[in-house]
Design a protein around this motif. Structure first.
Motif, PDB file in Angstrom:
ATOM      1  N   ARG A  62      73.965  21.834  30.533  1.00 23.46           N
ATOM      2  CA  ARG A  62      73.985  23.072  29.771  1.00 23.46           C
ATOM      3  C   ARG A  62      74.083  22.813  28.274  1.00 23.46           C
ATOM      4  NH1 ARG A  62      74.484  28.461  30.681  1.00 23.46           N
ATOM      5  NH2 ARG A  62      74.616  28.177  32.927  1.00 23.46           N
ATOM      6  N   LEU A  63      73.314  23.588  27.547  1.00 24.50           N
ATOM      7  CA  LEU A  63      73.366  23.542  26.088  1.00 24.50           C
ATOM      8  C   LEU A  63      74.132  24.767  25.600  1.00 24.50           C
ATOM      9  CD1 LEU A  63      72.342  22.443  23.320  1.00 24.50           C
ATOM     10  CD2 LEU A  63      70.340  23.902  23.614  1.00 24.50           C
ATOM     11  N   LEU A  64      75.177  24.522  24.828  1.00 26.06           N
ATOM     12  CA  LEU A  64      75.952  25.614  24.253  1.00 26.06           C
ATOM     13  C   LEU A  64      75.532  25.760  22.792  1.00 26.06           C
ATOM     14  CD1 LEU A  64      78.277  27.659  24.361  1.00 26.06           C
ATOM     15  CD2 LEU A  64      79.829  25.781  23.784  1.00 26.06           C
ATOM     16  N   GLN A  65      74.908  26.880  22.517  1.00 26.49           N
ATOM     17  CA  GLN A  65      74.464  27.106  21.144  1.00 26.49           C
ATOM     18  C   GLN A  65      75.352  28.131  20.483  1.00 26.49           C
ATOM     19  OE1 GLN A  65      70.356  28.270  21.038  1.00 26.49           O
ATOM     20  NE2 GLN A  65      69.830  26.129  20.833  1.00 26.49           N
ATOM     21  N   GLY A  66      75.701  27.861  19.256  1.00 26.08           N
ATOM     22  CA  GLY A  66      76.480  28.844  18.523  1.00 26.08           C
ATOM     23  C   GLY A  66      76.398  28.478  17.078  1.00 26.08           C
ATOM     24  N   ASP A  67      76.303  29.485  16.265  1.00 29.05           N
ATOM     25  CA  ASP A  67      76.177  29.276  14.842  1.00 29.05           C
ATOM     26  C   ASP A  67      77.363  28.453  14.339  1.00 29.05           C
ATOM     27  OD1 ASP A  67      75.050  29.500  12.409  1.00 29.05           O
ATOM     28  OD2 ASP A  67      75.018  31.687  12.371  1.00 29.05           O
ATOM     29  N   GLY A  74      80.673  27.563  12.926  1.00 28.62           N
ATOM     30  CA  GLY A  74      81.895  28.339  12.841  1.00 28.62           C
ATOM     31  C   GLY A  74      82.087  29.345  13.954  1.00 28.62           C
ATOM     32  N   SER A  75      81.201  29.349  14.939  1.00 28.39           N
ATOM     33  CA  SER A  75      81.313  30.348  16.000  1.00 28.39           C
ATOM     34  C   SER A  75      82.378  29.969  17.031  1.00 28.39           C
ATOM     35  CB  SER A  75      79.962  30.555  16.688  1.00 28.39           C
ATOM     36  OG  SER A  75      79.543  29.358  17.299  1.00 28.39           O
ATOM     37  N   GLY A  76      82.879  28.746  16.952  1.00 32.01           N
ATOM     38  CA  GLY A  76      83.960  28.367  17.850  1.00 32.01           C
ATOM     39  C   GLY A  76      83.502  27.703  19.132  1.00 32.01           C
ATOM     40  N   LYS A  77      82.705  26.663  18.996  1.00 29.96           N
ATOM     41  CA  LYS A  77      82.248  25.931  20.172  1.00 29.96           C
ATOM     42  C   LYS A  77      83.309  24.939  20.656  1.00 29.96           C
ATOM     43  CE  LYS A  77      78.530  24.573  17.937  1.00 29.96           C
ATOM     44  NZ  LYS A  77      78.643  25.420  16.736  1.00 29.96           N
ATOM     45  N   THR A  78      84.123  24.464  19.707  1.00 32.73           N
ATOM     46  CA  THR A  78      85.063  23.398  20.059  1.00 32.73           C
ATOM     47  C   THR A  78      86.016  23.833  21.170  1.00 32.73           C
ATOM     48  OG1 THR A  78      84.976  22.858  17.727  1.00 32.73           O
ATOM     49  CG2 THR A  78      86.589  21.686  19.038  1.00 32.73           C
ATOM     50  N   VAL A  79      86.446  25.072  21.108  1.00 33.07           N
ATOM     51  CA  VAL A  79      87.425  25.512  22.103  1.00 33.07           C
ATOM     52  C   VAL A  79      86.794  25.549  23.498  1.00 33.07           C
ATOM     53  CG1 VAL A  79      87.065  27.987  21.676  1.00 33.07           C
ATOM     54  CG2 VAL A  79      89.206  27.206  22.622  1.00 33.07           C
ATOM     55  N   ILE A  80      85.507  25.829  23.554  1.00 40.52           N
ATOM     56  CA  ILE A  80      84.818  25.799  24.848  1.00 40.52           C
ATOM     57  C   ILE A  80      84.796  24.362  25.375  1.00 40.52           C
ATOM     58  CG2 ILE A  80      82.688  26.356  26.105  1.00 40.52           C
ATOM     59  CD1 ILE A  80      84.032  28.798  24.876  1.00 40.52           C
ATOM     60  N   MET A  86      76.216  20.085  26.248  1.00 41.49           N
ATOM     61  CA  MET A  86      75.758  19.736  24.911  1.00 41.49           C
ATOM     62  C   MET A  86      76.014  20.911  23.989  1.00 41.49           C
ATOM     63  SD  MET A  86      72.333  17.935  26.172  1.00 41.49           S
ATOM     64  CE  MET A  86      72.329  18.912  27.621  1.00 41.49           C
ATOM     65  N   MET A  87      76.401  20.615  22.767  1.00 40.82           N
ATOM     66  CA  MET A  87      76.681  21.704  21.840  1.00 40.82           C
ATOM     67  C   MET A  87      75.793  21.543  20.618  1.00 40.82           C
ATOM     68  SD  MET A  87      80.779  22.054  22.186  1.00 40.82           S
ATOM     69  CE  MET A  87      81.297  20.552  21.394  1.00 40.82           C
ATOM     70  N   SER A  88      75.326  22.659  20.124  1.00 35.01           N
ATOM     71  CA  SER A  88      74.488  22.570  18.943  1.00 35.01           C
ATOM     72  C   SER A  88      74.620  23.811  18.090  1.00 35.01           C
ATOM     73  CB  SER A  88      73.022  22.402  19.346  1.00 35.01           C
ATOM     74  OG  SER A  88      72.223  22.425  18.185  1.00 35.01           O
ATOM     75  N   ALA A  89      74.668  23.593  16.788  1.00 36.64           N
ATOM     76  CA  ALA A  89      74.689  24.734  15.871  1.00 36.64           C
ATOM     77  C   ALA A  89      73.283  25.010  15.364  1.00 36.64           C
ATOM     78  CB  ALA A  89      75.628  24.458  14.708  1.00 36.64           C
ATOM     79  N   THR A  90      72.342  24.170  15.765  1.00 40.52           N
ATOM     80  CA  THR A  90      70.966  24.419  15.355  1.00 40.52           C
ATOM     81  C   THR A  90      70.350  25.334  16.391  1.00 40.52           C
ATOM     82  OG1 THR A  90      70.817  22.236  14.414  1.00 40.52           O
ATOM     83  CG2 THR A  90      68.745  23.356  14.840  1.00 40.52           C
ATOM     84  N   PRO A  91      70.162  26.591  16.026  1.00 44.92           N
ATOM     85  CA  PRO A  91      69.715  27.518  17.050  1.00 44.92           C
ATOM     86  C   PRO A  91      68.261  27.258  17.412  1.00 44.92           C
ATOM     87  CG  PRO A  91      70.264  28.633  14.974  1.00 44.92           C
ATOM     88  CD  PRO A  91      70.215  27.182  14.701  1.00 44.92           C
ATOM     89  N   VAL A 134      71.049  27.361  29.045  1.00 48.46           N
ATOM     90  CA  VAL A 134      71.488  27.618  27.674  1.00 48.46           C
ATOM     91  C   VAL A 134      72.514  28.749  27.647  1.00 48.46           C
ATOM     92  CG1 VAL A 134      70.752  28.218  25.338  1.00 48.46           C
ATOM     93  CG2 VAL A 134      69.216  26.916  26.821  1.00 48.46           C
ATOM     94  N   SER A 135      73.660  28.507  27.000  1.00 50.45           N
ATOM     95  CA  SER A 135      74.618  29.581  26.710  1.00 50.45           C
ATOM     96  C   SER A 135      74.659  29.780  25.211  1.00 50.45           C
ATOM     97  CB  SER A 135      76.031  29.213  27.159  1.00 50.45           C
ATOM     98  OG  SER A 135      76.083  29.036  28.541  1.00 50.45           O
ATOM     99  N   VAL A 136      74.849  31.011  24.817  1.00 48.27           N
ATOM    100  CA  VAL A 136      74.817  31.297  23.388  1.00 48.27           C
ATOM    101  C   VAL A 136      76.094  32.011  22.957  1.00 48.27           C
ATOM    102  CG1 VAL A 136      73.598  32.541  21.578  1.00 48.27           C
ATOM    103  CG2 VAL A 136      72.302  31.478  23.418  1.00 48.27           C
ATOM    104  N   ILE A 137      76.711  31.528  21.901  1.00 52.79           N
ATOM    105  CA  ILE A 137      77.830  32.256  21.284  1.00 52.79           C
ATOM    106  C   ILE A 137      77.255  32.988  20.074  1.00 52.79           C
ATOM    107  CG2 ILE A 137      80.117  32.109  20.259  1.00 52.79           C
ATOM    108  CD1 ILE A 137      80.589  29.536  21.626  1.00 52.79           C
ATOM    109  N   ASP A 138      77.095  34.285  20.214  1.00 50.86           N
ATOM    110  CA  ASP A 138      76.371  35.020  19.169  1.00 50.86           C
ATOM    111  C   ASP A 138      77.308  35.942  18.382  1.00 50.86           C
ATOM    112  OD1 ASP A 138      76.963  36.773  21.140  1.00 50.86           O
ATOM    113  OD2 ASP A 138      74.900  37.362  21.580  1.00 50.86           O
ATOM    114  N   GLU A 139      78.512  35.484  18.164  1.00 49.84           N
ATOM    115  CA  GLU A 139      79.512  36.322  17.506  1.00 49.84           C
ATOM    116  C   GLU A 139      80.491  35.378  16.809  1.00 49.84           C
ATOM    117  OE1 GLU A 139      83.080  39.214  19.243  1.00 49.84           O
ATOM    118  OE2 GLU A 139      81.581  38.397  20.558  1.00 49.84           O
TER     119      GLU A 139
END
Ligand code: ADP
Ligand code: MG
Length: 671
Positions: free
Chosen positions: A274-279, A281-287, A404-409, A424-429
């Protein structure tokens, strides 16, 4: 392959490991050195080559030492100016020497000049080249001359039969591979330059088709292999619940949705991919922390890999307190540890005495064996080569789950094409309480004003990043610019405390500088793009990006994400040099108009097309170097059909084709 082990290591850094790789290392652009123009006819702003006698050669020491050379050919005189030069150059450029020089001619205070020209000493009748001169992407320590020589030799000596069946519709009417490469490395001066640039020339189409075919072959193979893999189901949520209770904040809605998806995947017997995408500062680290908690709570180990030492250490600092409070044993492995230290860590990981191991590439390179690796987390995944991700995944009996985490949308459709069946999961907030960053465009002409604003900001207790321009063709120049900028700003802004951070510094020194910045001892941090990913200093609320017109949108967005992390009002100044190209203007306008990473990605895609979007700079080892999925859509279709046929009717030839393109690293496409 070229010479010494050092050379080989340098070549490897730009992806050249075998002679075939040399052939596939294609020019960024060309210079036309087949003609010499009369000096008297030159107007400013054009790329020229001149030849003449040195009539003056002088080191001028006002301010910064420069070497000034005047070259005359009877029709006029042009200045050659060097800010960096060596003793050998002084000797070459003496009065009376005959010099052939090329570069961009500019109208200066004292007439036409070329700053830092390419040049060589010639005789009365040194012949001009008959072909366009290629300019290759390169890295520190590999000169263009060295690359050209190595590639030229490979072109003459490497056998390169066609692997694509000639009746395949995708290659109908196109030159063979060898012929196509020969043309691209050394085109005749009358070649269609526009077609070369747009990559619509038949020679390019051949190369692009071959690359797409290799990708399609790999995707098909990988899909078949993936179905067989098995993972340990990780179902114990006790530790996760404790972590959630201990967190100093509640998850945002978007984080909760993403976490639900990850948690669900971890329970399965199929490895998560799974790819976790989030801008930013969106807080991927806690996930990542929650996922690690679920893995560790379920009796396995987790590994977290970050692309730079700086970023890995930030993760350590952020995660360790959270995890240690739960009784999790966290440790750290990076290239800069002493060998004895590494050995201890490796032994502990193998004995199962470490629950969460955080680190850099060293996690892979030092062949860490885990007793029971259940989860691999890769931060800023686009910075890694896929081969690197795979290496970590490959250890142990069962396949670990992979996040996998990425801030590059990356737009979803593209992600699917590139990473096969990646979820793909997206943190859009964004978490609450952020103040949006205000972006200003400032031209170089107002630099003095800007300096005063920076001074005022620092005096008001704010901290500032000053990002140095990026120089596409050379890391060494990158570095030099950073050092120069540091010196200039230290003087201009005295007595402000100015620090310097760049990628080539030893890790300890880097950390020392970062610590100084975190503690506020450094007020202004001059940095190269090493700060692009993940650096988190909430008190830094002003960023200046010099020569912003040279950066890509994605990179500007990443950089800007370093400010606006605290409650203070933040600003990002894009300092540019006029005149702007239309694309550069558009890019800066986008940055000014929006801070939404997905909107920026969308506009970026429109401006550049998907091929470049995931280009070399961003993806570490690029999966597609030449093809552009949108532009070359028709070729993708043809490649798909051809791949199916080759795997069915000529599997050996299919293997050879993949081997040629991916160097036995066909697994690249599986991750
Ligand atoms: P990124 O997605 O860029 O990796 P981080 O995970 O570093 O972002 O998070 C950025 C900051 O936001 C961190 O300081 C983090 O602790 C904080 N944060 C994350 N989630 C939340 C939340 N739900 N509420 C408040 N702050 C949060
Ligand atoms: Mg992050």
């Amino acid at each position: 392959m070229p010479g010494t082990p050092t050379d080989l290591a340098r070549f490897a850094r730009i992806g050249i490991r075998r002679e075939h790789d040399l052939l596939l290392h294609l020019p960024l652009r060309y210079e036309d050195l087949t003609r010499v123009v009369p000096i008297g006819s030159i107007r400013g702003g054009s790329q020229v080559q001149v030849e003449g006698d040195v009539v003056r050669s002088e080191v001028v020491a006002r301010g910064r030492r420069t070497l000034q050379v005047d070259l005359s050919d009877g029709t006029g005189t042009i200045g050659l100016r060097f800010f960096h030069f060596y003793g050998t150059q002084l000797k070459q450029l003496t009065v009376g020497a005959r010099i052939r020089a090329s570069g961009e001619a500019r109208g200066g205070l004292f007439g036409m000049e070329i700053v830092h020209p390419q040049y060589r000493v010639v005789g009365e009748s040194t012949p001009l080249p008959t072909r366009l001169t290629p300019v290759y992407p390169t890295a520190a320590g590999i000169g263009q001359g060295m690359l050209r020589a190595a590639i030229g030799k490979a072109l003459r000596t490497v056998a390169l039969d066609d692997t694509v069946p000639p009746d395949c519709p995708g290659v109908r009417g196109l030159p063979g591979l060898r012929q196509a490469l020969a043309l691209l490395h050394a085109p005749a001066p009358d070649v269609d330059r526009v077609a070369l640039e747009e990559r619509s020339h038949p020679a390019w189409l051949r190369v692009i088709f071959e690359e797409l075919l290799a990708q399609q072959l790999s995707l098909r193979r990988a899909r078949a292999a993936r179905a067989d893999r098995e993972a340990a189901p990780l179902r114990d949520r006790a530790l996760v619940d404790r972590l959630l209770k201990a967190l100093p904040f509640a998850l945002t809605g978007a984080q909760r949705r993403a976490w639900d998806e990850v948690a669900h995947d971890l329970c399965a017997r199929q490895p998560m991919n799974r790819l976790l995408q989030g801008d930013v500062g969106s807080g991927k680290t806690v996930i990542a922390a929650l996922a690690a908690a679920q893995a560790i709570g379920s009796g396995t180990q987790a590994a977290l890999m970050a692309p730079t030492e700086l970023l890995a250490e930030q993760h350590l600092r952020k995660l360790a307190p959270w995890m240690q409070a739960l009784g999790v044993r966290v440790d750290w492995l990076s290239g800069s540890l002493k060998e004895s230290g590494k050995r201890t860590i490796r032994a502990a990981a193998a004995a199962g005495e470490i629950d969460l191991l955080i680190g850099t590439h060293a996690l892979i390179e030092d062949s860490v064996e885990f007793a029971r690796l259940g989860l691999v987390i890769v931060d800023e995944q686009h910075r890694f080569g896929v081969a690197q991700r795979l290496a970590l995944r490959g250890k142990g009996q069962l396949s670990p789950h992979q996040l996998m985490m990425s801030a590059t949308p990356i737009p979803r459709t593209l992600a699917m094409t590139y990473y096969a069946d990646l979820d793909v999961s997206v943190i859009d907030e964004l978490p609450p309480g952020r103040t949006p960053v205000v972006t200003r465009l400032v031209s170089q002409g107002r630099r003095a004003e800007l300096i005063e604003r920076v001074r005022a900001a620092a005096q008001a207790g704010r901290q500032i990043y000053w990002v140095c321009p990026l120089i596409e063709e050379s890391e060494a120049l990158d570095l030099q610019t950073a050092i120069d900028t540091f010196e200039v700003l230290s003087q201009e802004l005295a007595p402000l405390r100015v620090g310097l951070l760049h990628g080539r510094m030893p890790a300890a020194e880097k950390q020392h500088v970062m610590d100084g910045f975190v503690r506020g001892e450094i007020q202004l941090l001059v940095a190269t793009t090493v700060i692009e990913v993940g650096v988190d200093v909430p008190n830094a609320s002003l960023m200046v990006i010099e020569h912003a017109e040279r950066f890509g949108l994605a990179q500007l967005h990443q950089l800007r994400g370093r400010v606006g992390r605290g409650a203070a009002e933040s600003a990002c100044v894009l300092l540019y040099r006029a005149p702007l190209s239309p694309t550069a203007r558009e890019r800066l306008t986008v940055m000014h108009e929006t801070t939404d990473g997905f909107e920026i990605a969308r506009r970026d895609l429109m401006l550049r097309g998907p091929g470049e979007f995931l280009g070399a700079r961003q993806s570490g080892v690029p999966l597609l170097r030449f093809a552009d999925l949108e532009r070359d859509a028709a070729l993708v279709e043809a490649a798909r059909a051809c791949a199916a046929r080759m795997l069915r009717d000529m599997p050996d030839q299919a293997d050879r084709h993949m081997e040629r393109w991916f160097g036995g690293r066909e697994e690249f496409l599986r991750a």
